[in-house]
Design an enzyme around this catalytic site. Structure first.
Site, PDB file in Angstrom:
ATOM      1  N   GLY A 178       0.825  -1.214   0.000  1.00 18.72           N
ATOM      2  CA  GLY A 178       0.000   0.000   0.000  1.00 18.72           C
ATOM      3  C   GLY A 178       0.854   1.256   0.000  1.00 18.72           C
ATOM      4  N   ILE A 179       2.054   1.166  -0.546  1.00 18.14           N
ATOM      5  CA  ILE A 179       2.979   2.313  -0.524  1.00 18.14           C
ATOM      6  C   ILE A 179       2.458   3.495  -1.339  1.00 18.14           C
ATOM      7  CG2 ILE A 179       4.354   1.489  -2.519  1.00 18.14           C
ATOM      8  CD1 ILE A 179       6.485   2.720   0.077  1.00 18.14           C
ATOM      9  N   THR A 180       1.605   3.233  -2.340  1.00 18.52           N
ATOM     10  CA  THR A 180       1.104   4.337  -3.166  1.00 18.52           C
ATOM     11  C   THR A 180      -0.064   5.064  -2.497  1.00 18.52           C
ATOM     12  OG1 THR A 180      -0.321   2.791  -4.327  1.00 18.52           O
ATOM     13  CG2 THR A 180       1.780   3.297  -5.384  1.00 18.52           C
ATOM     14  N   ALA A 240      -5.116  -2.226   0.890  1.00 17.87           N
ATOM     15  CA  ALA A 240      -6.510  -2.622   1.088  1.00 17.87           C
ATOM     16  C   ALA A 240      -7.381  -1.892   0.090  1.00 17.87           C
ATOM     17  CB  ALA A 240      -6.989  -2.236   2.500  1.00 17.87           C
ATOM     18  N   SER A 284      -9.942   0.458   0.609  1.00 21.03           N
ATOM     19  CA  SER A 284     -10.128   1.182   1.881  1.00 21.03           C
ATOM     20  C   SER A 284     -11.334   2.113   1.873  1.00 21.03           C
ATOM     21  CB  SER A 284      -8.870   1.985   2.197  1.00 21.03           C
ATOM     22  OG  SER A 284      -8.792   3.128   1.366  1.00 21.03           O
ATOM     23  N   SER A 329      -8.853  -1.110  11.642  1.00 18.83           N
ATOM     24  CA  SER A 329      -9.634   0.125  11.490  1.00 18.83           C
ATOM     25  C   SER A 329     -10.708   0.269  12.558  1.00 18.83           C
ATOM     26  CB  SER A 329     -10.312   0.096  10.116  1.00 18.83           C
ATOM     27  OG  SER A 329     -11.326   1.069  10.050  1.00 18.83           O
ATOM     28  N   GLU A 370     -13.495   1.203  11.912  1.00 19.42           N
ATOM     29  CA  GLU A 370     -14.745   0.727  11.279  1.00 19.42           C
ATOM     30  C   GLU A 370     -15.169  -0.625  11.852  1.00 19.42           C
ATOM     31  OE1 GLU A 370     -17.042   1.581   8.491  1.00 19.42           O
ATOM     32  OE2 GLU A 370     -16.445   3.494   9.317  1.00 19.42           O
ATOM     33  N   TYR A 377     -16.414  -3.813   4.245  1.00 23.41           N
ATOM     34  CA  TYR A 377     -15.047  -3.370   4.589  1.00 23.41           C
ATOM     35  C   TYR A 377     -14.751  -3.660   6.067  1.00 23.41           C
ATOM     36  CZ  TYR A 377     -11.333  -0.077   5.904  1.00 23.41           C
ATOM     37  OH  TYR A 377     -10.192   0.477   6.422  1.00 23.41           O
ATOM     38  N   LYS A 388     -11.921  -6.158   7.550  1.00 28.30           N
ATOM     39  CA  LYS A 388     -10.878  -5.682   8.476  1.00 28.30           C
ATOM     40  C   LYS A 388     -10.913  -6.492   9.779  1.00 28.30           C
ATOM     41  CE  LYS A 388      -8.479  -2.381   6.545  1.00 28.30           C
ATOM     42  NZ  LYS A 388      -7.028  -2.466   6.352  1.00 28.30           N
TER      43      LYS A 388
HETATM   44  P1  NAP Z   1      -5.387   4.202   0.519  1.00 29.41           P
HETATM   45  O1  NAP Z   1      -4.850   5.584   0.305  1.00 29.41           O
HETATM   46  O2  NAP Z   1      -6.709   3.841  -0.056  1.00 29.41           O
HETATM   47  O3  NAP Z   1      -4.288   3.172  -0.047  1.00 29.41           O
HETATM   48  C1  NAP Z   1      -4.608   1.829  -0.281  1.00 29.41           C
HETATM   49  C2  NAP Z   1      -3.397   1.139  -0.894  1.00 29.41           C
HETATM   50  O4  NAP Z   1      -3.706  -0.238  -1.100  1.00 29.41           O
HETATM   51  C3  NAP Z   1      -2.935   1.709  -2.242  1.00 29.41           C
HETATM   52  O5  NAP Z   1      -1.539   1.805  -2.226  1.00 29.41           O
HETATM   53  C4  NAP Z   1      -3.384   0.636  -3.218  1.00 29.41           C
HETATM   54  O6  NAP Z   1      -2.552   0.519  -4.369  1.00 29.41           O
HETATM   55  C5  NAP Z   1      -3.190  -0.615  -2.369  1.00 29.41           C
HETATM   56  N1  NAP Z   1      -3.889  -1.786  -2.900  1.00 29.41           N
HETATM   57  C6  NAP Z   1      -5.195  -1.899  -3.193  1.00 29.41           C
HETATM   58  N2  NAP Z   1      -5.459  -3.133  -3.674  1.00 29.41           N
HETATM   59  C7  NAP Z   1      -4.280  -3.809  -3.698  1.00 29.41           C
HETATM   60  C8  NAP Z   1      -3.892  -5.108  -4.084  1.00 29.41           C
HETATM   61  N3  NAP Z   1      -4.773  -5.993  -4.577  1.00 29.41           N
HETATM   62  N4  NAP Z   1      -2.591  -5.464  -3.962  1.00 29.41           N
HETATM   63  C9  NAP Z   1      -1.686  -4.588  -3.500  1.00 29.41           C
HETATM   64  N5  NAP Z   1      -1.984  -3.327  -3.125  1.00 29.41           N
HETATM   65  C10 NAP Z   1      -3.271  -2.939  -3.217  1.00 29.41           C
HETATM   66  O7  NAP Z   1      -5.442   3.875   2.085  1.00 29.41           O
HETATM   67  P2  NAP Z   1      -4.789   4.679   3.317  1.00 29.41           P
HETATM   68  O8  NAP Z   1      -5.722   5.746   3.744  1.00 29.41           O
HETATM   69  O9  NAP Z   1      -3.371   4.968   3.017  1.00 29.41           O
HETATM   70  O10 NAP Z   1      -4.889   3.558   4.454  1.00 29.41           O
HETATM   71  C11 NAP Z   1      -3.861   2.588   4.610  1.00 29.41           C
HETATM   72  C12 NAP Z   1      -4.434   1.365   5.308  1.00 29.41           C
HETATM   73  O11 NAP Z   1      -4.959   1.743   6.577  1.00 29.41           O
HETATM   74  C13 NAP Z   1      -5.601   0.705   4.572  1.00 29.41           C
HETATM   75  O12 NAP Z   1      -5.498  -0.683   4.822  1.00 29.41           O
HETATM   76  C14 NAP Z   1      -6.846   1.265   5.243  1.00 29.41           C
HETATM   77  O13 NAP Z   1      -7.911   0.357   5.125  1.00 29.41           O
HETATM   78  C15 NAP Z   1      -6.333   1.370   6.672  1.00 29.41           C
HETATM   79  N6  NAP Z   1      -6.956   2.421   7.494  1.00 29.41           N
HETATM   80  C16 NAP Z   1      -6.976   3.709   7.047  1.00 29.41           C
HETATM   81  C17 NAP Z   1      -7.512   4.704   7.854  1.00 29.41           C
HETATM   82  C18 NAP Z   1      -7.535   6.133   7.401  1.00 29.41           C
HETATM   83  O14 NAP Z   1      -8.255   6.930   8.012  1.00 29.41           O
HETATM   84  N7  NAP Z   1      -6.765   6.514   6.375  1.00 29.41           N
HETATM   85  C19 NAP Z   1      -8.006   4.379   9.125  1.00 29.41           C
HETATM   86  C20 NAP Z   1      -7.957   3.040   9.547  1.00 29.41           C
HETATM   87  C21 NAP Z   1      -7.404   2.063   8.739  1.00 29.41           C
HETATM   88  P3  NAP Z   1      -2.919   1.160  -5.827  1.00 29.41           P
HETATM   89  O15 NAP Z   1      -2.277   2.507  -5.839  1.00 29.41           O
HETATM   90  O16 NAP Z   1      -2.295   0.214  -6.771  1.00 29.41           O
HETATM   91  O17 NAP Z   1      -4.424   1.217  -5.899  1.00 29.41           O
HETATM   92  O1  G4F Z   2     -14.398   9.924   4.753  1.00 30.89           O
HETATM   93  P1  G4F Z   2     -15.222   8.687   4.787  1.00 30.89           P
HETATM   94  O2  G4F Z   2     -15.545   8.057   3.480  1.00 30.89           O
HETATM   95  O3  G4F Z   2     -14.494   7.710   5.786  1.00 30.89           O
HETATM   96  P2  G4F Z   2     -14.976   6.414   6.609  1.00 30.89           P
HETATM   97  O4  G4F Z   2     -16.132   5.757   5.985  1.00 30.89           O
HETATM   98  O5  G4F Z   2     -15.110   6.825   8.027  1.00 30.89           O
HETATM   99  O6  G4F Z   2     -13.720   5.447   6.423  1.00 30.89           O
HETATM  100  C1  G4F Z   2     -12.392   5.912   6.549  1.00 30.89           C
HETATM  101  O7  G4F Z   2     -11.983   5.776   7.881  1.00 30.89           O
HETATM  102  C2  G4F Z   2     -11.927   4.427   8.367  1.00 30.89           C
HETATM  103  C3  G4F Z   2     -11.489   4.490   9.828  1.00 30.89           C
HETATM  104  O8  G4F Z   2     -12.598   4.719  10.650  1.00 30.89           O
HETATM  105  C4  G4F Z   2     -10.957   3.657   7.508  1.00 30.89           C
HETATM  106  F1  G4F Z   2     -10.857   2.396   7.984  1.00 30.89           F
HETATM  107  C5  G4F Z   2     -11.430   3.653   6.071  1.00 30.89           C
HETATM  108  O9  G4F Z   2     -10.483   2.969   5.257  1.00 30.89           O
HETATM  109  C6  G4F Z   2     -11.523   5.102   5.598  1.00 30.89           C
HETATM  110  O10 G4F Z   2     -10.225   5.642   5.562  1.00 30.89           O
HETATM  111  O11 G4F Z   2     -16.633   8.994   5.502  1.00 30.89           O
HETATM  112  C7  G4F Z   2     -16.707   9.603   6.775  1.00 30.89           C
HETATM  113  C8  G4F Z   2     -18.158   9.953   7.110  1.00 30.89           C
HETATM  114  C9  G4F Z   2     -19.150   8.792   6.884  1.00 30.89           C
HETATM  115  O12 G4F Z   2     -20.010   8.724   7.981  1.00 30.89           O
HETATM  116  C10 G4F Z   2     -19.927   9.190   5.650  1.00 30.89           C
HETATM  117  O13 G4F Z   2     -21.267   8.710   5.605  1.00 30.89           O
HETATM  118  O14 G4F Z   2     -18.576  10.996   6.214  1.00 30.89           O
HETATM  119  C11 G4F Z   2     -19.890  10.708   5.779  1.00 30.89           C
HETATM  120  N1  G4F Z   2     -20.140  11.371   4.492  1.00 30.89           N
HETATM  121  C12 G4F Z   2     -21.140  12.281   4.274  1.00 30.89           C
HETATM  122  N2  G4F Z   2     -21.144  12.645   2.986  1.00 30.89           N
HETATM  123  C13 G4F Z   2     -19.481  11.167   3.343  1.00 30.89           C
HETATM  124  C14 G4F Z   2     -20.115  11.978   2.379  1.00 30.89           C
HETATM  125  N3  G4F Z   2     -18.424  10.388   3.039  1.00 30.89           N
HETATM  126  C15 G4F Z   2     -17.966  10.412   1.757  1.00 30.89           C
HETATM  127  N4  G4F Z   2     -16.892   9.659   1.458  1.00 30.89           N
HETATM  128  N5  G4F Z   2     -18.583  11.172   0.780  1.00 30.89           N
HETATM  129  C16 G4F Z   2     -19.655  11.963   1.028  1.00 30.89           C
HETATM  130  O15 G4F Z   2     -20.190  12.639   0.152  1.00 30.89           O
END
Ligand code: NAP
Ligand code: G4F
Length: 370
Positions: A37-39, A109, A111, A162, A164, A186, A190
């Site tokens: 997930g480096i990208t 993931a 995500s 997460s 979630e 999702y 997770k």
């Molecule tokens: P992100 O920006 O959506 O990055 C997801 C990464 O997964 C991308 O590098 C993507 O690569 C890669 N990927 C997707 N499918 C793949 C596959 N089949 N094989 C290999 N790589 C694949 O996510 P993030 O926000 O950085 O989050 C990082 C991790 O933390 C995720 O697992 C997410 O579910 C978890 N997480 C995030 C948050 C948050 O708030 N950001 C909170 C809790 C948990 P491509 O560029 O090739 O698509």
């Molecule tokens: O920004 P969101 O899409 O993030 P969500 O669903 O909380 O998930 C993110 O955080 C998780 C950790 O808790 C990660 F595991 C997951 O990979 C991801 O990074 O939505 C946040 C909230 C939701 O309640 C959604 O219903 O915003 C609300 N929302 C309202 N309008 C919207 C919108 N979300 C999105 N994406 N787009 C809307 O127009």
């Protein structure tokens, strides 16, 4: 490469005392990390952080012509890339064999929560079973089995769990003891990855931990997530490109922090004597309406003049409110967030105003609009 004589070493048998190796000893002593997930958002921050800590960082990238590789090269010149896919067990074994990492961070993931309803099976494969494949790659390459435990110097594994998983929360704030009730495919995937990581720790004695991270954001956040959708929307409205922003549920509440702070927690968790899972978040919760107030006011706008609710963005099942109790992480590993909600939202609006006014597009960066 399987270790010989049952000796478990993440880089295979080291020949540090052999004269041929003495010249490269210093380089060999630097730690090596493999990030899946480096990208993605977190992958880039983690790679920067580990590089600054002196790590040799490798990133797993998928696909033949992954468009994000060019962006990654511009941002992280020092990082070495290796091909692999969480859907392909053999590619993960090859990557672990080739890199011989000390630490593996599984950030890859699907995500985006709404995508997990649209492509539930794929989400299960990547976000859920993908964790199994990475753990298996480590187990096989380290020669670990039910009868052979890992030794000292084993590969350490971090799983991106997460908040979630808490879903329809049983208590607030959420701690490491709060039961899971995921509300999306999702969250279910997770939860599988989380329990599997715990199971490999208990079954094989592997140093495998999960960070249960709450929402964390940055100017590198994908444009489909609500914070970035709003910061981009504000920038477009301010610059006169658009007049309206269409959103879903405005009353949902999240514990939003800064991604740069959260990758420090991942590294801290792998540096402990014992493998322990931690909840990571700020402990402060805001609604989407609060987020709109913050972002629009930052740009001198009133969101009531521009935001329209649209049923297309309402989810089949919502997570109403998340809030972390990260006191265990604070007390045991010394992790605390440094950047507030207000600061991260200001940083994002500022970055998007700059991006769009210099002729850039969000799609030029990470993520596309949904
Ligand atoms: P992100 O920006 O959506 O990055 C997801 C990464 O997964 C991308 O590098 C993507 O690569 C890669 N990927 C997707 N499918 C793949 C596959 N089949 N094989 C290999 N790589 C694949 O996510 P993030 O926000 O950085 O989050 C990082 C991790 O933390 C995720 O697992 C997410 O579910 C978890 N997480 C995030 C948050 C948050 O708030 N950001 C909170 C809790 C948990 P491509 O560029 O090739 O698509
Ligand atoms: O920004 P969101 O899409 O993030 P969500 O669903 O909380 O998930 C993110 O955080 C998780 C950790 O808790 C990660 F595991 C997951 O990979 C991801 O990074 O939505 C946040 C909230 C939701 O309640 C959604 O219903 O915003 C609300 N929302 C309202 N309008 C919207 C919108 N979300 C999105 N994406 N787009 C809307 O127009």
């Amino acid at each position: 490469m399987l270790p010989r004589h049952g000796l478990i070493s993440p880089r295979g048998p080291r020949a540090a005392n052999h004269p041929v190796w003495t010249a490269t000893l210093e380089a060999d002593l630097s730690r090596r990390a493999l990030i899946t997930g480096i990208t993605g958002q977190d992958g880039t921050y983690l790679a920067e952080y580990l590089t600054a800590q002196g790590y040799e960082v490798w990133g797993l990238v998928r696909g033949q012509q992954n468009p994000r590789v060019r962006q990654l090269r511009q941002l992280l010149g020092e990082v070495r890339l290796i091909r692999g896919d969480l859907l392909d067990q053999g590619s993960l074994i090859s990557a672990v064999e080739r890199v011989q990492p000390d630490e593996v961070y599984n950030l890859a993931a699907i995500s985006y929560v709404p995508m997990s309803w649209a492509q539930a099976e794929l989400t299960g494969e990547v976000t859920g079973l993908g964790v199994l494949r990475v753990l298996e790659a480590i187990r096989v390459c380290s020669g670990i089995s039910a009868s052979r435990s890992p030794g000292r110097g084993q590969i350490r594994f971090y799983q991106a769990s997460s908040s979630e998983m808490f879903g329809m929360v049983r208590e607030s704030p959420q701690t490491e003891q709060t039961p899971f009730h995921p509300r999306s495919p999702y969250g279910v995937a997770k939860s599988y990855g989380h329990f599997l990581t715990q199971n490999y720790r208990e079954s094989y004695g592997m140093f495998a931990v999960s960070g249960v991270l709450f929402n964390h954001e940055s100017p590198r956040r994908g444009a489909e997530f609500v914070t970035r959708k709003i910061s981009l929307g504000v920038a477009k409205i301010k610059l006169g490109y658009e007049r309206q922003l269409r959103l879903g549920n405005l009353s949902a509440r999240r514990d939003w922090g800064f991604a740069g702070d959260y990758v420090r927690a991942m590294h801290l968790m792998l540096g402990q004597d014992e493998p322990v899972d931690y909840v990571i978040g700020t402990g402060v919760t805001h609604s989407v309406e609060d987020l709109l107030d913050e972002a629009f006011t930052f740009a001198g706008l009133d969101w009531h003049d521009h935001v329209v609710t649209d049923a297309a963005f309402i989810r089949p099942a919502e997570v109403d409110k998340l809030c972390a109790d990260a006191s265990a992480a604070r007390e045991n590993i010394g992790w605390e967030p440094k950047i507030t909600f207000e600061e991260v939202i200001g940083m994002m609006v500022e970055a998007d105003l700059e991006l769009l006014s210099s002729g850039g597009q969000a799609e030029d960066w990470f993520g596309d609009t949904w």
